[in-house]
Design a protein around this motif. Structure first.
Motif, mmCIF file in Angstrom:
data_model
loop_
_atom_site.group_PDB
_atom_site.id
_atom_site.type_symbol
_atom_site.label_atom_id
_atom_site.label_comp_id
_atom_site.label_asym_id
_atom_site.label_seq_id
_atom_site.Cartn_x
_atom_site.Cartn_y
_atom_site.Cartn_z
ATOM 1 N N ARG A 363 0.855 -1.187 0.000
ATOM 2 C CA ARG A 363 0.000 0.000 0.000
ATOM 3 C C ARG A 363 0.889 1.234 0.000
ATOM 4 N NH1 ARG A 363 -4.730 0.948 3.743
ATOM 5 N NH2 ARG A 363 -3.145 0.989 5.383
ATOM 6 N N LEU A 364 0.761 2.072 -1.033
ATOM 7 C CA LEU A 364 1.539 3.294 -1.164
ATOM 8 C C LEU A 364 0.636 4.498 -0.960
ATOM 9 C CD1 LEU A 364 2.735 1.079 -3.346
ATOM 10 C CD2 LEU A 364 4.206 2.977 -3.954
ATOM 11 N N PHE A 365 1.172 5.541 -0.308
ATOM 12 C CA PHE A 365 0.372 6.701 0.081
ATOM 13 C C PHE A 365 0.959 7.982 -0.501
ATOM 14 C CE2 PHE A 365 0.242 3.491 3.371
ATOM 15 C CZ PHE A 365 -1.095 3.398 3.723
ATOM 16 N N ALA A 366 0.077 8.920 -0.822
ATOM 17 C CA ALA A 366 0.509 10.264 -1.229
ATOM 18 C C ALA A 366 -0.626 11.234 -0.932
ATOM 19 C CB ALA A 366 0.867 10.304 -2.707
ATOM 20 N N GLY A 367 -0.265 12.443 -0.500
ATOM 21 C CA GLY A 367 -1.284 13.431 -0.166
ATOM 22 C C GLY A 367 -0.871 14.813 -0.606
ATOM 23 N N GLY A 368 -1.778 15.769 -0.415
ATOM 24 C CA GLY A 368 -1.512 17.156 -0.755
ATOM 25 C C GLY A 368 -2.293 18.087 0.152
ATOM 26 N N GLY A 369 -1.716 19.248 0.424
ATOM 27 C CA GLY A 369 -2.379 20.225 1.276
ATOM 28 C C GLY A 369 -3.420 21.016 0.497
ATOM 29 N N ILE A 370 -4.620 21.131 1.080
ATOM 30 C CA ILE A 370 -5.731 21.828 0.440
ATOM 31 C C ILE A 370 -5.982 23.138 1.179
ATOM 32 C CG2 ILE A 370 -8.095 21.623 -0.388
ATOM 33 C CD1 ILE A 370 -6.125 19.418 -1.383
ATOM 34 N N VAL A 371 -6.002 24.243 0.427
ATOM 35 C CA VAL A 371 -6.347 25.555 0.975
ATOM 36 C C VAL A 371 -7.468 26.133 0.117
ATOM 37 C CG1 VAL A 371 -4.104 26.013 2.027
ATOM 38 C CG2 VAL A 371 -4.470 26.604 -0.369
ATOM 39 N N GLY A 372 -7.869 27.352 0.429
ATOM 40 C CA GLY A 372 -9.062 27.900 -0.195
ATOM 41 C C GLY A 372 -8.989 28.073 -1.694
ATOM 42 N N ASP A 373 -7.784 28.294 -2.249
ATOM 43 C CA ASP A 373 -7.684 28.479 -3.692
ATOM 44 C C ASP A 373 -7.095 27.249 -4.399
ATOM 45 O OD1 ASP A 373 -5.236 28.845 -2.523
ATOM 46 O OD2 ASP A 373 -4.738 30.701 -3.570
#
Length: 400
Positions: A363-373
């Motif tokens: 199982r490999l994971f990746a994410g990203g930061g979400i802001v208003g724009d």
């Protein structure tokens, strides 16, 4: 000297490459710019609970009650899950081997880990992740949260056993980018052997004597093989209002959590650029002195974890949003991994750019930061690119 006493291993210090070659899938391995650590066996455990005795006292008690205290290294190692409400414990190993940093290599990683075909599932798929990001953006714009980090996971399964291939994955990661914190740790599991393996760019914190350093990263851009384009991307990242805002949120949260625990905090007014083999990151190095000698590195790690770089802010609301929008259990992804000794010294890294290896599952994971724009389509593209890069870095040749 004091540092020699702290790092005195049970076995003689060894070359870092030899430690990597000696790794077995149930060992603990951590290679950092400071050096390489290989721990084997389990002589005792130290439970991490709020309100318990200082960590150093707990570790010394575990050493004193072991079968052979004379050979027990005064160090505990392990990984802590993303969910801070779950029970956590560290392992006191049988043997500890230390070496210098892994050498830089010009050769490419191994040509795969010997699995010609995988069954593949991405959770959530691109459409579902784009919808989740849009929901998160809506919550941020309404004022419910300031930032949230949303992740995806690729689940690859095979009939062939994977346990013996962890060392090759670890070697591939170390060869691809020795500047990262390369790690492997056996995980508690009721469903066979599971190992967390990865190469993180981010130090959560280190403590040496009274000095503490933390290095939050937030805001990133993919690198280019063309030097001029690579520099343009780095400069664009440094000038990006969105990425600077995301980075500032993380730094402010780290400082707020550390202020009651440290004195003489030093926080640069502007971020700098750091890079791995594939990414540029905005970076801020924060230093300070422990206010109380009983505050161990693992205590500081738990005070910081999870940072907005892997969770969001405010922490509780961001964590609740992750629970609502992510259709999988993060486990030890976006947690922290490291070591701490009886004097309180230690080193802890953020467990990103990582995978969980089971008997027949990766199982490999990746994410990203979400802001208003944030742009939902761009966030899908970012996580897909990160997952593809991680697959290649591990030596897994599979199209997504």
């Amino acid at each position: 000297m004091r540092n020699d006493m702290i790092t005195q291993p049970t076995a003689a210090a060894t070359h870092a490459d030899d430690l990597l070659a000696a790794y077995q899938h149930d060992d603990f391995f951590l290679a950092s710019p400071k050096g390489t650590l290989l721990c084997r066996g389990r002589r005792a455990t130290v439970s991490l609970q709020d309100g318990s005795a200082p960590f150093g006292e707990q570790l010394r008690a575990a050493v004193d009650t072991s079968d052979d205290p004379a050979t027990q290294p005064a160090i505990a190692v392990g990984a802590l899950p993303f969910d801070t409400y779950r029970p956590a414990e560290l392992v006191v190993p049988h043997t500890v081997h230390r070496g210098g940093p892994l050498p830089a290599r010009s050769d490419e990683p191994d040509q795969g880990i010997g699995i010609p075909q995988w069954n593949t599932e991405t959770i959530p798929d691109a459409a579902a992740h784009q919808h989740a990001v849009a929901q998160a953006v809506q919550q941020i714009r309404s004022g419910a949260i300031d930032k949230v980090v949303l992740a995806r996971v690729i689940r690859l399964t095979t009939a062939q056993p994977l346990g013996g291939r962890v060392r090759r994955i670890l070697r591939n990661l170390a060869a691809r980018d020795p500047r990262c914190y390369t790690f492997a740790a056996a995980l508690p599991s009721t469903a066979g052997t599971r190992t967390l393996v990865g190469a993180s760019p981010e130090l959560l914190l280190s403590r040496s004597g009274t000095t503490v350093m933390t290095n939050p990263l937030a805001g990133s851009a993919a690198r280019s093989p063309d030097p001029a384009e690579d520099r343009r991307r780095a400069e664009a990242l440094l000038a990006s209002a969105k990425d600077r805002r995301e980075h500032t949120v993380v730094v402010e949260a780290v400082v707020e959590n550390l202020r009651p625990l440290l004195r003489d905090l030093r926080v640069p007014s502007h971020p700098s650029l750091v890079c791995t083999a594939t990414m540029w990151h905005l970076s801020t190095v924060i230093t300070g002195q422990v206010a109380d000698a009983d505050i161990a590195a693992v205590d500081l790690a738990r005070a910081l974890h999870p940072t907005p770089a892997v969770c969001g802010t405010p922490t509780d609301r961001a964590r609740a949003t992750i629970g609502e929008l992510e259709p999988f259990d993060r486990g030890f992804y976006a947690g922290t991994l490291g070591w701490c000794d009886a004097t309180g010294d230690g080193e802890w890294v953020v467990t990103i750019r990582c995978a969980e290896v089971g008997d027949h599952e990766l199982r490999l994971f990746a994410g990203g930061g979400i802001v208003g724009d944030s742009d939902p389509a761009a966030e899908v593209a970012e996580t897909s690119a990160k997952l593809r890069t991680l697959l290649r870095a591990m030596g897994v040749h599979q199209e997504l």
